[in-house]
Design an enzyme around this catalytic site. Structure first.
Site, PDB file in Angstrom:
ATOM      1  N   PHE A   1      -4.653  -0.459  10.000  1.00  0.00           N
ATOM      2  CA  PHE A   1      -5.157  -0.089   8.689  1.00  0.00           C
ATOM      3  C   PHE A   1      -6.006   1.171   8.801  1.00  0.00           C
ATOM      4  CE2 PHE A   1      -3.594  -4.200   7.594  1.00  0.00           C
ATOM      5  CZ  PHE A   1      -3.240  -4.065   6.256  1.00  0.00           C
TER       6      PHE A   1
ATOM      7  N   ASN B   1     -13.065   6.732   5.686  1.00  0.00           N
ATOM      8  CA  ASN B   1     -13.160   5.785   6.798  1.00  0.00           C
ATOM      9  C   ASN B   1     -12.135   6.026   7.898  1.00  0.00           C
ATOM     10  OD1 ASN B   1     -15.421   4.392   5.851  1.00  0.00           O
ATOM     11  ND2 ASN B   1     -14.158   3.120   4.523  1.00  0.00           N
TER      12      ASN B   1
ATOM     13  N   HIS C   1      -4.153   6.428  -1.223  1.00  0.00           N
ATOM     14  CA  HIS C   1      -4.703   6.480   0.135  1.00  0.00           C
ATOM     15  C   HIS C   1      -3.628   6.828   1.165  1.00  0.00           C
ATOM     16  CE1 HIS C   1      -8.502   6.094   1.980  1.00  0.00           C
ATOM     17  NE2 HIS C   1      -8.545   4.801   2.241  1.00  0.00           N
TER      18      HIS C   1
ATOM     19  N   TYR D   1       0.803  -1.227   0.000  1.00  0.00           N
ATOM     20  CA  TYR D   1       0.000   0.000   0.000  1.00  0.00           C
ATOM     21  C   TYR D   1       0.834   1.273   0.000  1.00  0.00           C
ATOM     22  CZ  TYR D   1      -3.603  -3.283   1.429  1.00  0.00           C
ATOM     23  OH  TYR D   1      -4.465  -4.341   1.485  1.00  0.00           O
TER      24      TYR D   1
ATOM     25  N   ASN E   1      -8.987   2.101   8.261  1.00  0.00           N
ATOM     26  CA  ASN E   1     -10.298   2.072   8.912  1.00  0.00           C
ATOM     27  C   ASN E   1     -10.208   1.997  10.428  1.00  0.00           C
ATOM     28  OD1 ASN E   1     -11.061   1.964   6.252  1.00  0.00           O
ATOM     29  ND2 ASN E   1     -12.045  -0.025   6.381  1.00  0.00           N
TER      30      ASN E   1
END
Length: 189
Positions: free
Chosen positions: A67, A115, A21, A16, A69
């Site tokens: 993560f 989120n 993001h 990631y 969220n």
């Protein structure tokens, strides 16, 4: 109120690292590098942590190990441990609703479907923290958002995001001093 904690939102891990993001983490990482500060993993805090001091304004920098969220969990643990109020926190995050390369500073507000912000608001019990929003653009349709934020930007978009990060880092000394109105005028223009 002065800022004592800056959190760069991200999804951890090499899969990631270069995704849209993680733009918030890109800024916080670059800020630490410019101040020759190195992150250390703190499993108890569920984060990589370091400290900087700009013009006698010390500040903790955070890259959550959770993560996106669950970013609120890390933010709550650290803010409670160091007795940092929500108004002393700056969350740096990617923003779909800003064109690629735009950057905006704001105080308070809702989560706007993000989120990470949703969880931080829930964990802190308020949305009254500061946000530095890095524009990553929107894919055009809501069904494409998940795939879009978890993909790598084009070289052109990446450069625009890096330019926005430079503008964001330039206002951090003003932000740390607590002069949010001046910082907003400079970066939101």
């Amino acid at each position: 109120m002065v800022i004592k904690l800056i959190v760069g939102l991200r999804n951890p891990g090499s899969a990631y690292e270069q995704t849209r993001h993680n733009a918030g983490a890109w800024l916080v990482t670059a800020l630490a590098q410019r101040h020759n500060s190195h992150f250390k993993i703190d499993k108890k805090m569920q984060a990589e942590l370091t400290e900087i001091d700009i013009n006698n304004h010390p500040c903790r920098l955070v890259l959550p190990l959770t993560f996106m969220n669950h970013s609120g969990q890390t933010t709550r643990i650290i803010s409670q441990f160091y007795k940092i109020e929500p108004g002393e926190i700056l969350i740096v995050h990617d923003e779909l609703d800003l064109p690629v390369g735009r950057i905006k500073l704001k105080t308070g507000g809702g989560h706007g479907g993000h989120n990470g912000l949703r969880d931080i608001t829930a964990q802190l019990g308020t949305g009254e923290f500061h946000r530095l929003r890095i524009g990553i653009g929107h894919p055009g349709h809501k069904d494409l958002v998940h795939q879009y934020v978890l993909s790598r930007p084009s070289m052109h978009d990446r450069q625009q995001i890096y330019d926005a990060i430079d503008r964001g880092i330039a206002i951090i000394p003003i932000v740390l001093s607590g002069d949010m109105a001046r910082a907003m005028n400079q970066v939101n223009a």
